[in-house]
Design a protein around this motif. Structure first.
Motif, PDB file in Angstrom:
ATOM      1  N   ALA A 197      42.370  29.000  67.073  1.00 56.65           N
ATOM      2  CA  ALA A 197      42.639  30.128  67.971  1.00 56.65           C
ATOM      3  C   ALA A 197      41.446  30.397  68.884  1.00 56.65           C
ATOM      4  O   ALA A 197      41.620  30.755  70.047  1.00 56.65           O
ATOM      5  CB  ALA A 197      42.990  31.375  67.171  1.00 56.65           C
ATOM      6  N   LYS A 198      40.254  30.192  68.375  1.00 57.62           N
ATOM      7  CA  LYS A 198      39.058  30.431  69.183  1.00 57.62           C
ATOM      8  C   LYS A 198      38.928  29.422  70.322  1.00 57.62           C
ATOM      9  O   LYS A 198      38.246  29.690  71.309  1.00 57.62           O
ATOM     10  CB  LYS A 198      37.817  30.449  68.305  1.00 57.62           C
ATOM     11  CG  LYS A 198      37.760  31.706  67.446  1.00 57.62           C
ATOM     12  CD  LYS A 198      36.487  31.804  66.663  1.00 57.62           C
ATOM     13  CE  LYS A 198      36.474  33.119  65.891  1.00 57.62           C
ATOM     14  NZ  LYS A 198      35.191  33.423  65.313  1.00 57.62           N
ATOM     15  N   LEU A 199      39.588  28.286  70.207  1.00 57.65           N
ATOM     16  CA  LEU A 199      39.679  27.328  71.320  1.00 57.65           C
ATOM     17  C   LEU A 199      40.856  27.639  72.237  1.00 57.65           C
ATOM     18  O   LEU A 199      40.745  27.581  73.457  1.00 57.65           O
ATOM     19  CB  LEU A 199      39.845  25.903  70.780  1.00 57.65           C
ATOM     20  CG  LEU A 199      38.657  25.213  70.158  1.00 57.65           C
ATOM     21  CD1 LEU A 199      39.094  23.910  69.509  1.00 57.65           C
ATOM     22  CD2 LEU A 199      37.602  24.946  71.215  1.00 57.65           C
ATOM     23  N   LEU A 200      42.001  27.940  71.612  1.00 59.99           N
ATOM     24  CA  LEU A 200      43.254  28.085  72.358  1.00 59.99           C
ATOM     25  C   LEU A 200      43.315  29.336  73.219  1.00 59.99           C
ATOM     26  O   LEU A 200      43.814  29.300  74.348  1.00 59.99           O
ATOM     27  CB  LEU A 200      44.439  28.082  71.385  1.00 59.99           C
ATOM     28  CG  LEU A 200      44.647  26.779  70.613  1.00 59.99           C
ATOM     29  CD1 LEU A 200      45.572  27.002  69.434  1.00 59.99           C
ATOM     30  CD2 LEU A 200      45.180  25.706  71.541  1.00 59.99           C
ATOM     31  N   ILE A 201      42.836  30.464  72.707  1.00 59.54           N
ATOM     32  CA  ILE A 201      42.956  31.733  73.445  1.00 59.54           C
ATOM     33  C   ILE A 201      42.159  31.698  74.756  1.00 59.54           C
ATOM     34  O   ILE A 201      42.718  31.994  75.817  1.00 59.54           O
ATOM     35  CB  ILE A 201      42.582  32.929  72.543  1.00 59.54           C
ATOM     36  CG1 ILE A 201      43.649  33.092  71.457  1.00 59.54           C
ATOM     37  CG2 ILE A 201      42.434  34.205  73.366  1.00 59.54           C
ATOM     38  CD1 ILE A 201      43.287  34.082  70.357  1.00 59.54           C
ATOM     39  N   PRO A 202      40.881  31.303  74.746  1.00 61.97           N
ATOM     40  CA  PRO A 202      40.161  31.230  76.031  1.00 61.97           C
ATOM     41  C   PRO A 202      40.763  30.200  76.985  1.00 61.97           C
ATOM     42  O   PRO A 202      40.789  30.406  78.199  1.00 61.97           O
ATOM     43  CB  PRO A 202      38.732  30.842  75.635  1.00 61.97           C
ATOM     44  CG  PRO A 202      38.609  31.141  74.196  1.00 61.97           C
ATOM     45  CD  PRO A 202      39.994  31.049  73.614  1.00 61.97           C
ATOM     46  N   TYR A 203      41.251  29.092  76.428  1.00 62.18           N
ATOM     47  CA  TYR A 203      41.897  28.080  77.264  1.00 62.18           C
ATOM     48  C   TYR A 203      43.126  28.666  77.959  1.00 62.18           C
ATOM     49  O   TYR A 203      43.300  28.525  79.180  1.00 62.18           O
ATOM     50  CB  TYR A 203      42.284  26.867  76.420  1.00 62.18           C
ATOM     51  CG  TYR A 203      43.021  25.806  77.182  1.00 62.18           C
ATOM     52  CD1 TYR A 203      42.343  24.878  77.952  1.00 62.18           C
ATOM     53  CD2 TYR A 203      44.408  25.733  77.141  1.00 62.18           C
ATOM     54  CE1 TYR A 203      43.025  23.894  78.663  1.00 62.18           C
ATOM     55  CE2 TYR A 203      45.099  24.759  77.843  1.00 62.18           C
ATOM     56  CZ  TYR A 203      44.404  23.838  78.602  1.00 62.18           C
ATOM     57  OH  TYR A 203      45.088  22.883  79.308  1.00 62.18           O
ATOM     58  N   ILE A 241      50.685  24.671  73.998  1.00 66.60           N
ATOM     59  CA  ILE A 241      49.457  23.907  74.158  1.00 66.60           C
ATOM     60  C   ILE A 241      49.327  22.909  73.014  1.00 66.60           C
ATOM     61  O   ILE A 241      49.504  23.265  71.847  1.00 66.60           O
ATOM     62  CB  ILE A 241      48.237  24.856  74.160  1.00 66.60           C
ATOM     63  CG1 ILE A 241      48.370  25.883  75.286  1.00 66.60           C
ATOM     64  CG2 ILE A 241      46.941  24.070  74.279  1.00 66.60           C
ATOM     65  CD1 ILE A 241      47.377  27.029  75.193  1.00 66.60           C
ATOM     66  N   ILE A 242      49.007  21.661  73.359  1.00 65.72           N
ATOM     67  CA  ILE A 242      48.719  20.649  72.351  1.00 65.72           C
ATOM     68  C   ILE A 242      47.212  20.635  72.134  1.00 65.72           C
ATOM     69  O   ILE A 242      46.435  20.596  73.096  1.00 65.72           O
ATOM     70  CB  ILE A 242      49.186  19.242  72.805  1.00 65.72           C
ATOM     71  CG1 ILE A 242      50.682  19.228  73.153  1.00 65.72           C
ATOM     72  CG2 ILE A 242      48.850  18.197  71.740  1.00 65.72           C
ATOM     73  CD1 ILE A 242      51.613  19.382  71.993  1.00 65.72           C
ATOM     74  N   LEU A 243      46.790  20.650  70.887  1.00 64.77           N
ATOM     75  CA  LEU A 243      45.375  20.562  70.568  1.00 64.77           C
ATOM     76  C   LEU A 243      45.069  19.084  70.276  1.00 64.77           C
ATOM     77  O   LEU A 243      45.298  18.586  69.185  1.00 64.77           O
ATOM     78  CB  LEU A 243      45.018  21.439  69.381  1.00 64.77           C
ATOM     79  CG  LEU A 243      43.543  21.615  69.076  1.00 64.77           C
ATOM     80  CD1 LEU A 243      42.762  22.053  70.308  1.00 64.77           C
ATOM     81  CD2 LEU A 243      43.351  22.612  67.964  1.00 64.77           C
ATOM     82  N   THR A 244      44.587  18.375  71.296  1.00 64.32           N
ATOM     83  CA  THR A 244      44.290  16.941  71.187  1.00 64.32           C
ATOM     84  C   THR A 244      42.879  16.747  70.638  1.00 64.32           C
ATOM     85  O   THR A 244      42.106  17.714  70.501  1.00 64.32           O
ATOM     86  CB  THR A 244      44.396  16.266  72.566  1.00 64.32           C
ATOM     87  OG1 THR A 244      43.292  16.676  73.378  1.00 64.32           O
ATOM     88  CG2 THR A 244      45.714  16.578  73.253  1.00 64.32           C
ATOM     89  N   ASP A 245      42.516  15.514  70.383  1.00 68.05           N
ATOM     90  CA  ASP A 245      41.157  15.193  69.948  1.00 68.05           C
ATOM     91  C   ASP A 245      40.137  15.567  71.027  1.00 68.05           C
ATOM     92  O   ASP A 245      38.974  15.799  70.723  1.00 68.05           O
ATOM     93  CB  ASP A 245      41.035  13.706  69.607  1.00 68.05           C
ATOM     94  CG  ASP A 245      41.753  13.337  68.322  1.00 68.05           C
ATOM     95  OD1 ASP A 245      42.041  14.262  67.507  1.00 68.05           O
ATOM     96  OD2 ASP A 245      42.034  12.150  68.128  1.00 68.05           O
ATOM     97  N   ASP A 246      40.578  15.619  72.296  1.00 63.86           N
ATOM     98  CA  ASP A 246      39.695  15.973  73.419  1.00 63.86           C
ATOM     99  C   ASP A 246      39.700  17.456  73.712  1.00 63.86           C
ATOM    100  O   ASP A 246      39.023  17.901  74.627  1.00 63.86           O
ATOM    101  CB  ASP A 246      40.100  15.197  74.678  1.00 63.86           C
ATOM    102  CG  ASP A 246      39.924  13.712  74.525  1.00 63.86           C
ATOM    103  OD1 ASP A 246      38.976  13.283  73.819  1.00 63.86           O
ATOM    104  OD2 ASP A 246      40.719  12.954  75.092  1.00 63.86           O
ATOM    105  N   GLY A 247      40.478  18.229  72.975  1.00 68.51           N
ATOM    106  CA  GLY A 247      40.563  19.663  73.195  1.00 68.51           C
ATOM    107  C   GLY A 247      41.967  20.075  73.585  1.00 68.51           C
ATOM    108  O   GLY A 247      42.888  19.262  73.624  1.00 68.51           O
TER     109      GLY A 247
END
Length: 106
Positions: A72-78, A97-103
């Motif tokens: 969530a800490k990656l996805l929300i700002p994105y 949103i897909i959470l890939t190995d690259d983000g």
């Protein structure tokens, strides 16, 4: 040409085709409500997918994601950055949103 010749389930024929890159990773939903450019996160979910009826990944359900989790800490700002980039200032939004190995990636 192949796709243009097939009748759609609701009648008529395709006049355009959209292709997109296949992204590998878990699929999340990030829902927001925005007012005057301030984005409030309502919920983060991860889709649960299962192999069913010959399909490799059939949507089975949604599982809530803790807003303090690393994902969530990656996805929300994105997601908020996407809303800003699109100029969305007011209203509800639903981002997948897909959470890939690259983000994260839409």
């Amino acid at each position: 040409k192949f796709l243009m010749k097939h009748e759609m389930v609701n009648g008529g024929f395709c006049t355009e085709v959209l292709c997109q890159e296949y992204l590998q990773g878990p699929e999340f939903v990030v829902d927001h409500v925005s007012r005057d450019g301030i984005h409030k996160t309502m919920m983060v979910w991860v889709y649960e997918k299962r192999a069913v009826n010959g399909g490799d990944f059939v949507y089975f359900g949604d599982v809530p994601v803790d807003s303090e989790s690393p994902e969530a800490k990656l996805l929300i700002p994105y997601a908020r950055g996407v809303l800003d980039a699109l100029g969305i200032e007011n209203g509800p939004t639903h981002g997948e949103i897909i959470l890939t190995d690259d983000g994260p990636c839409l």
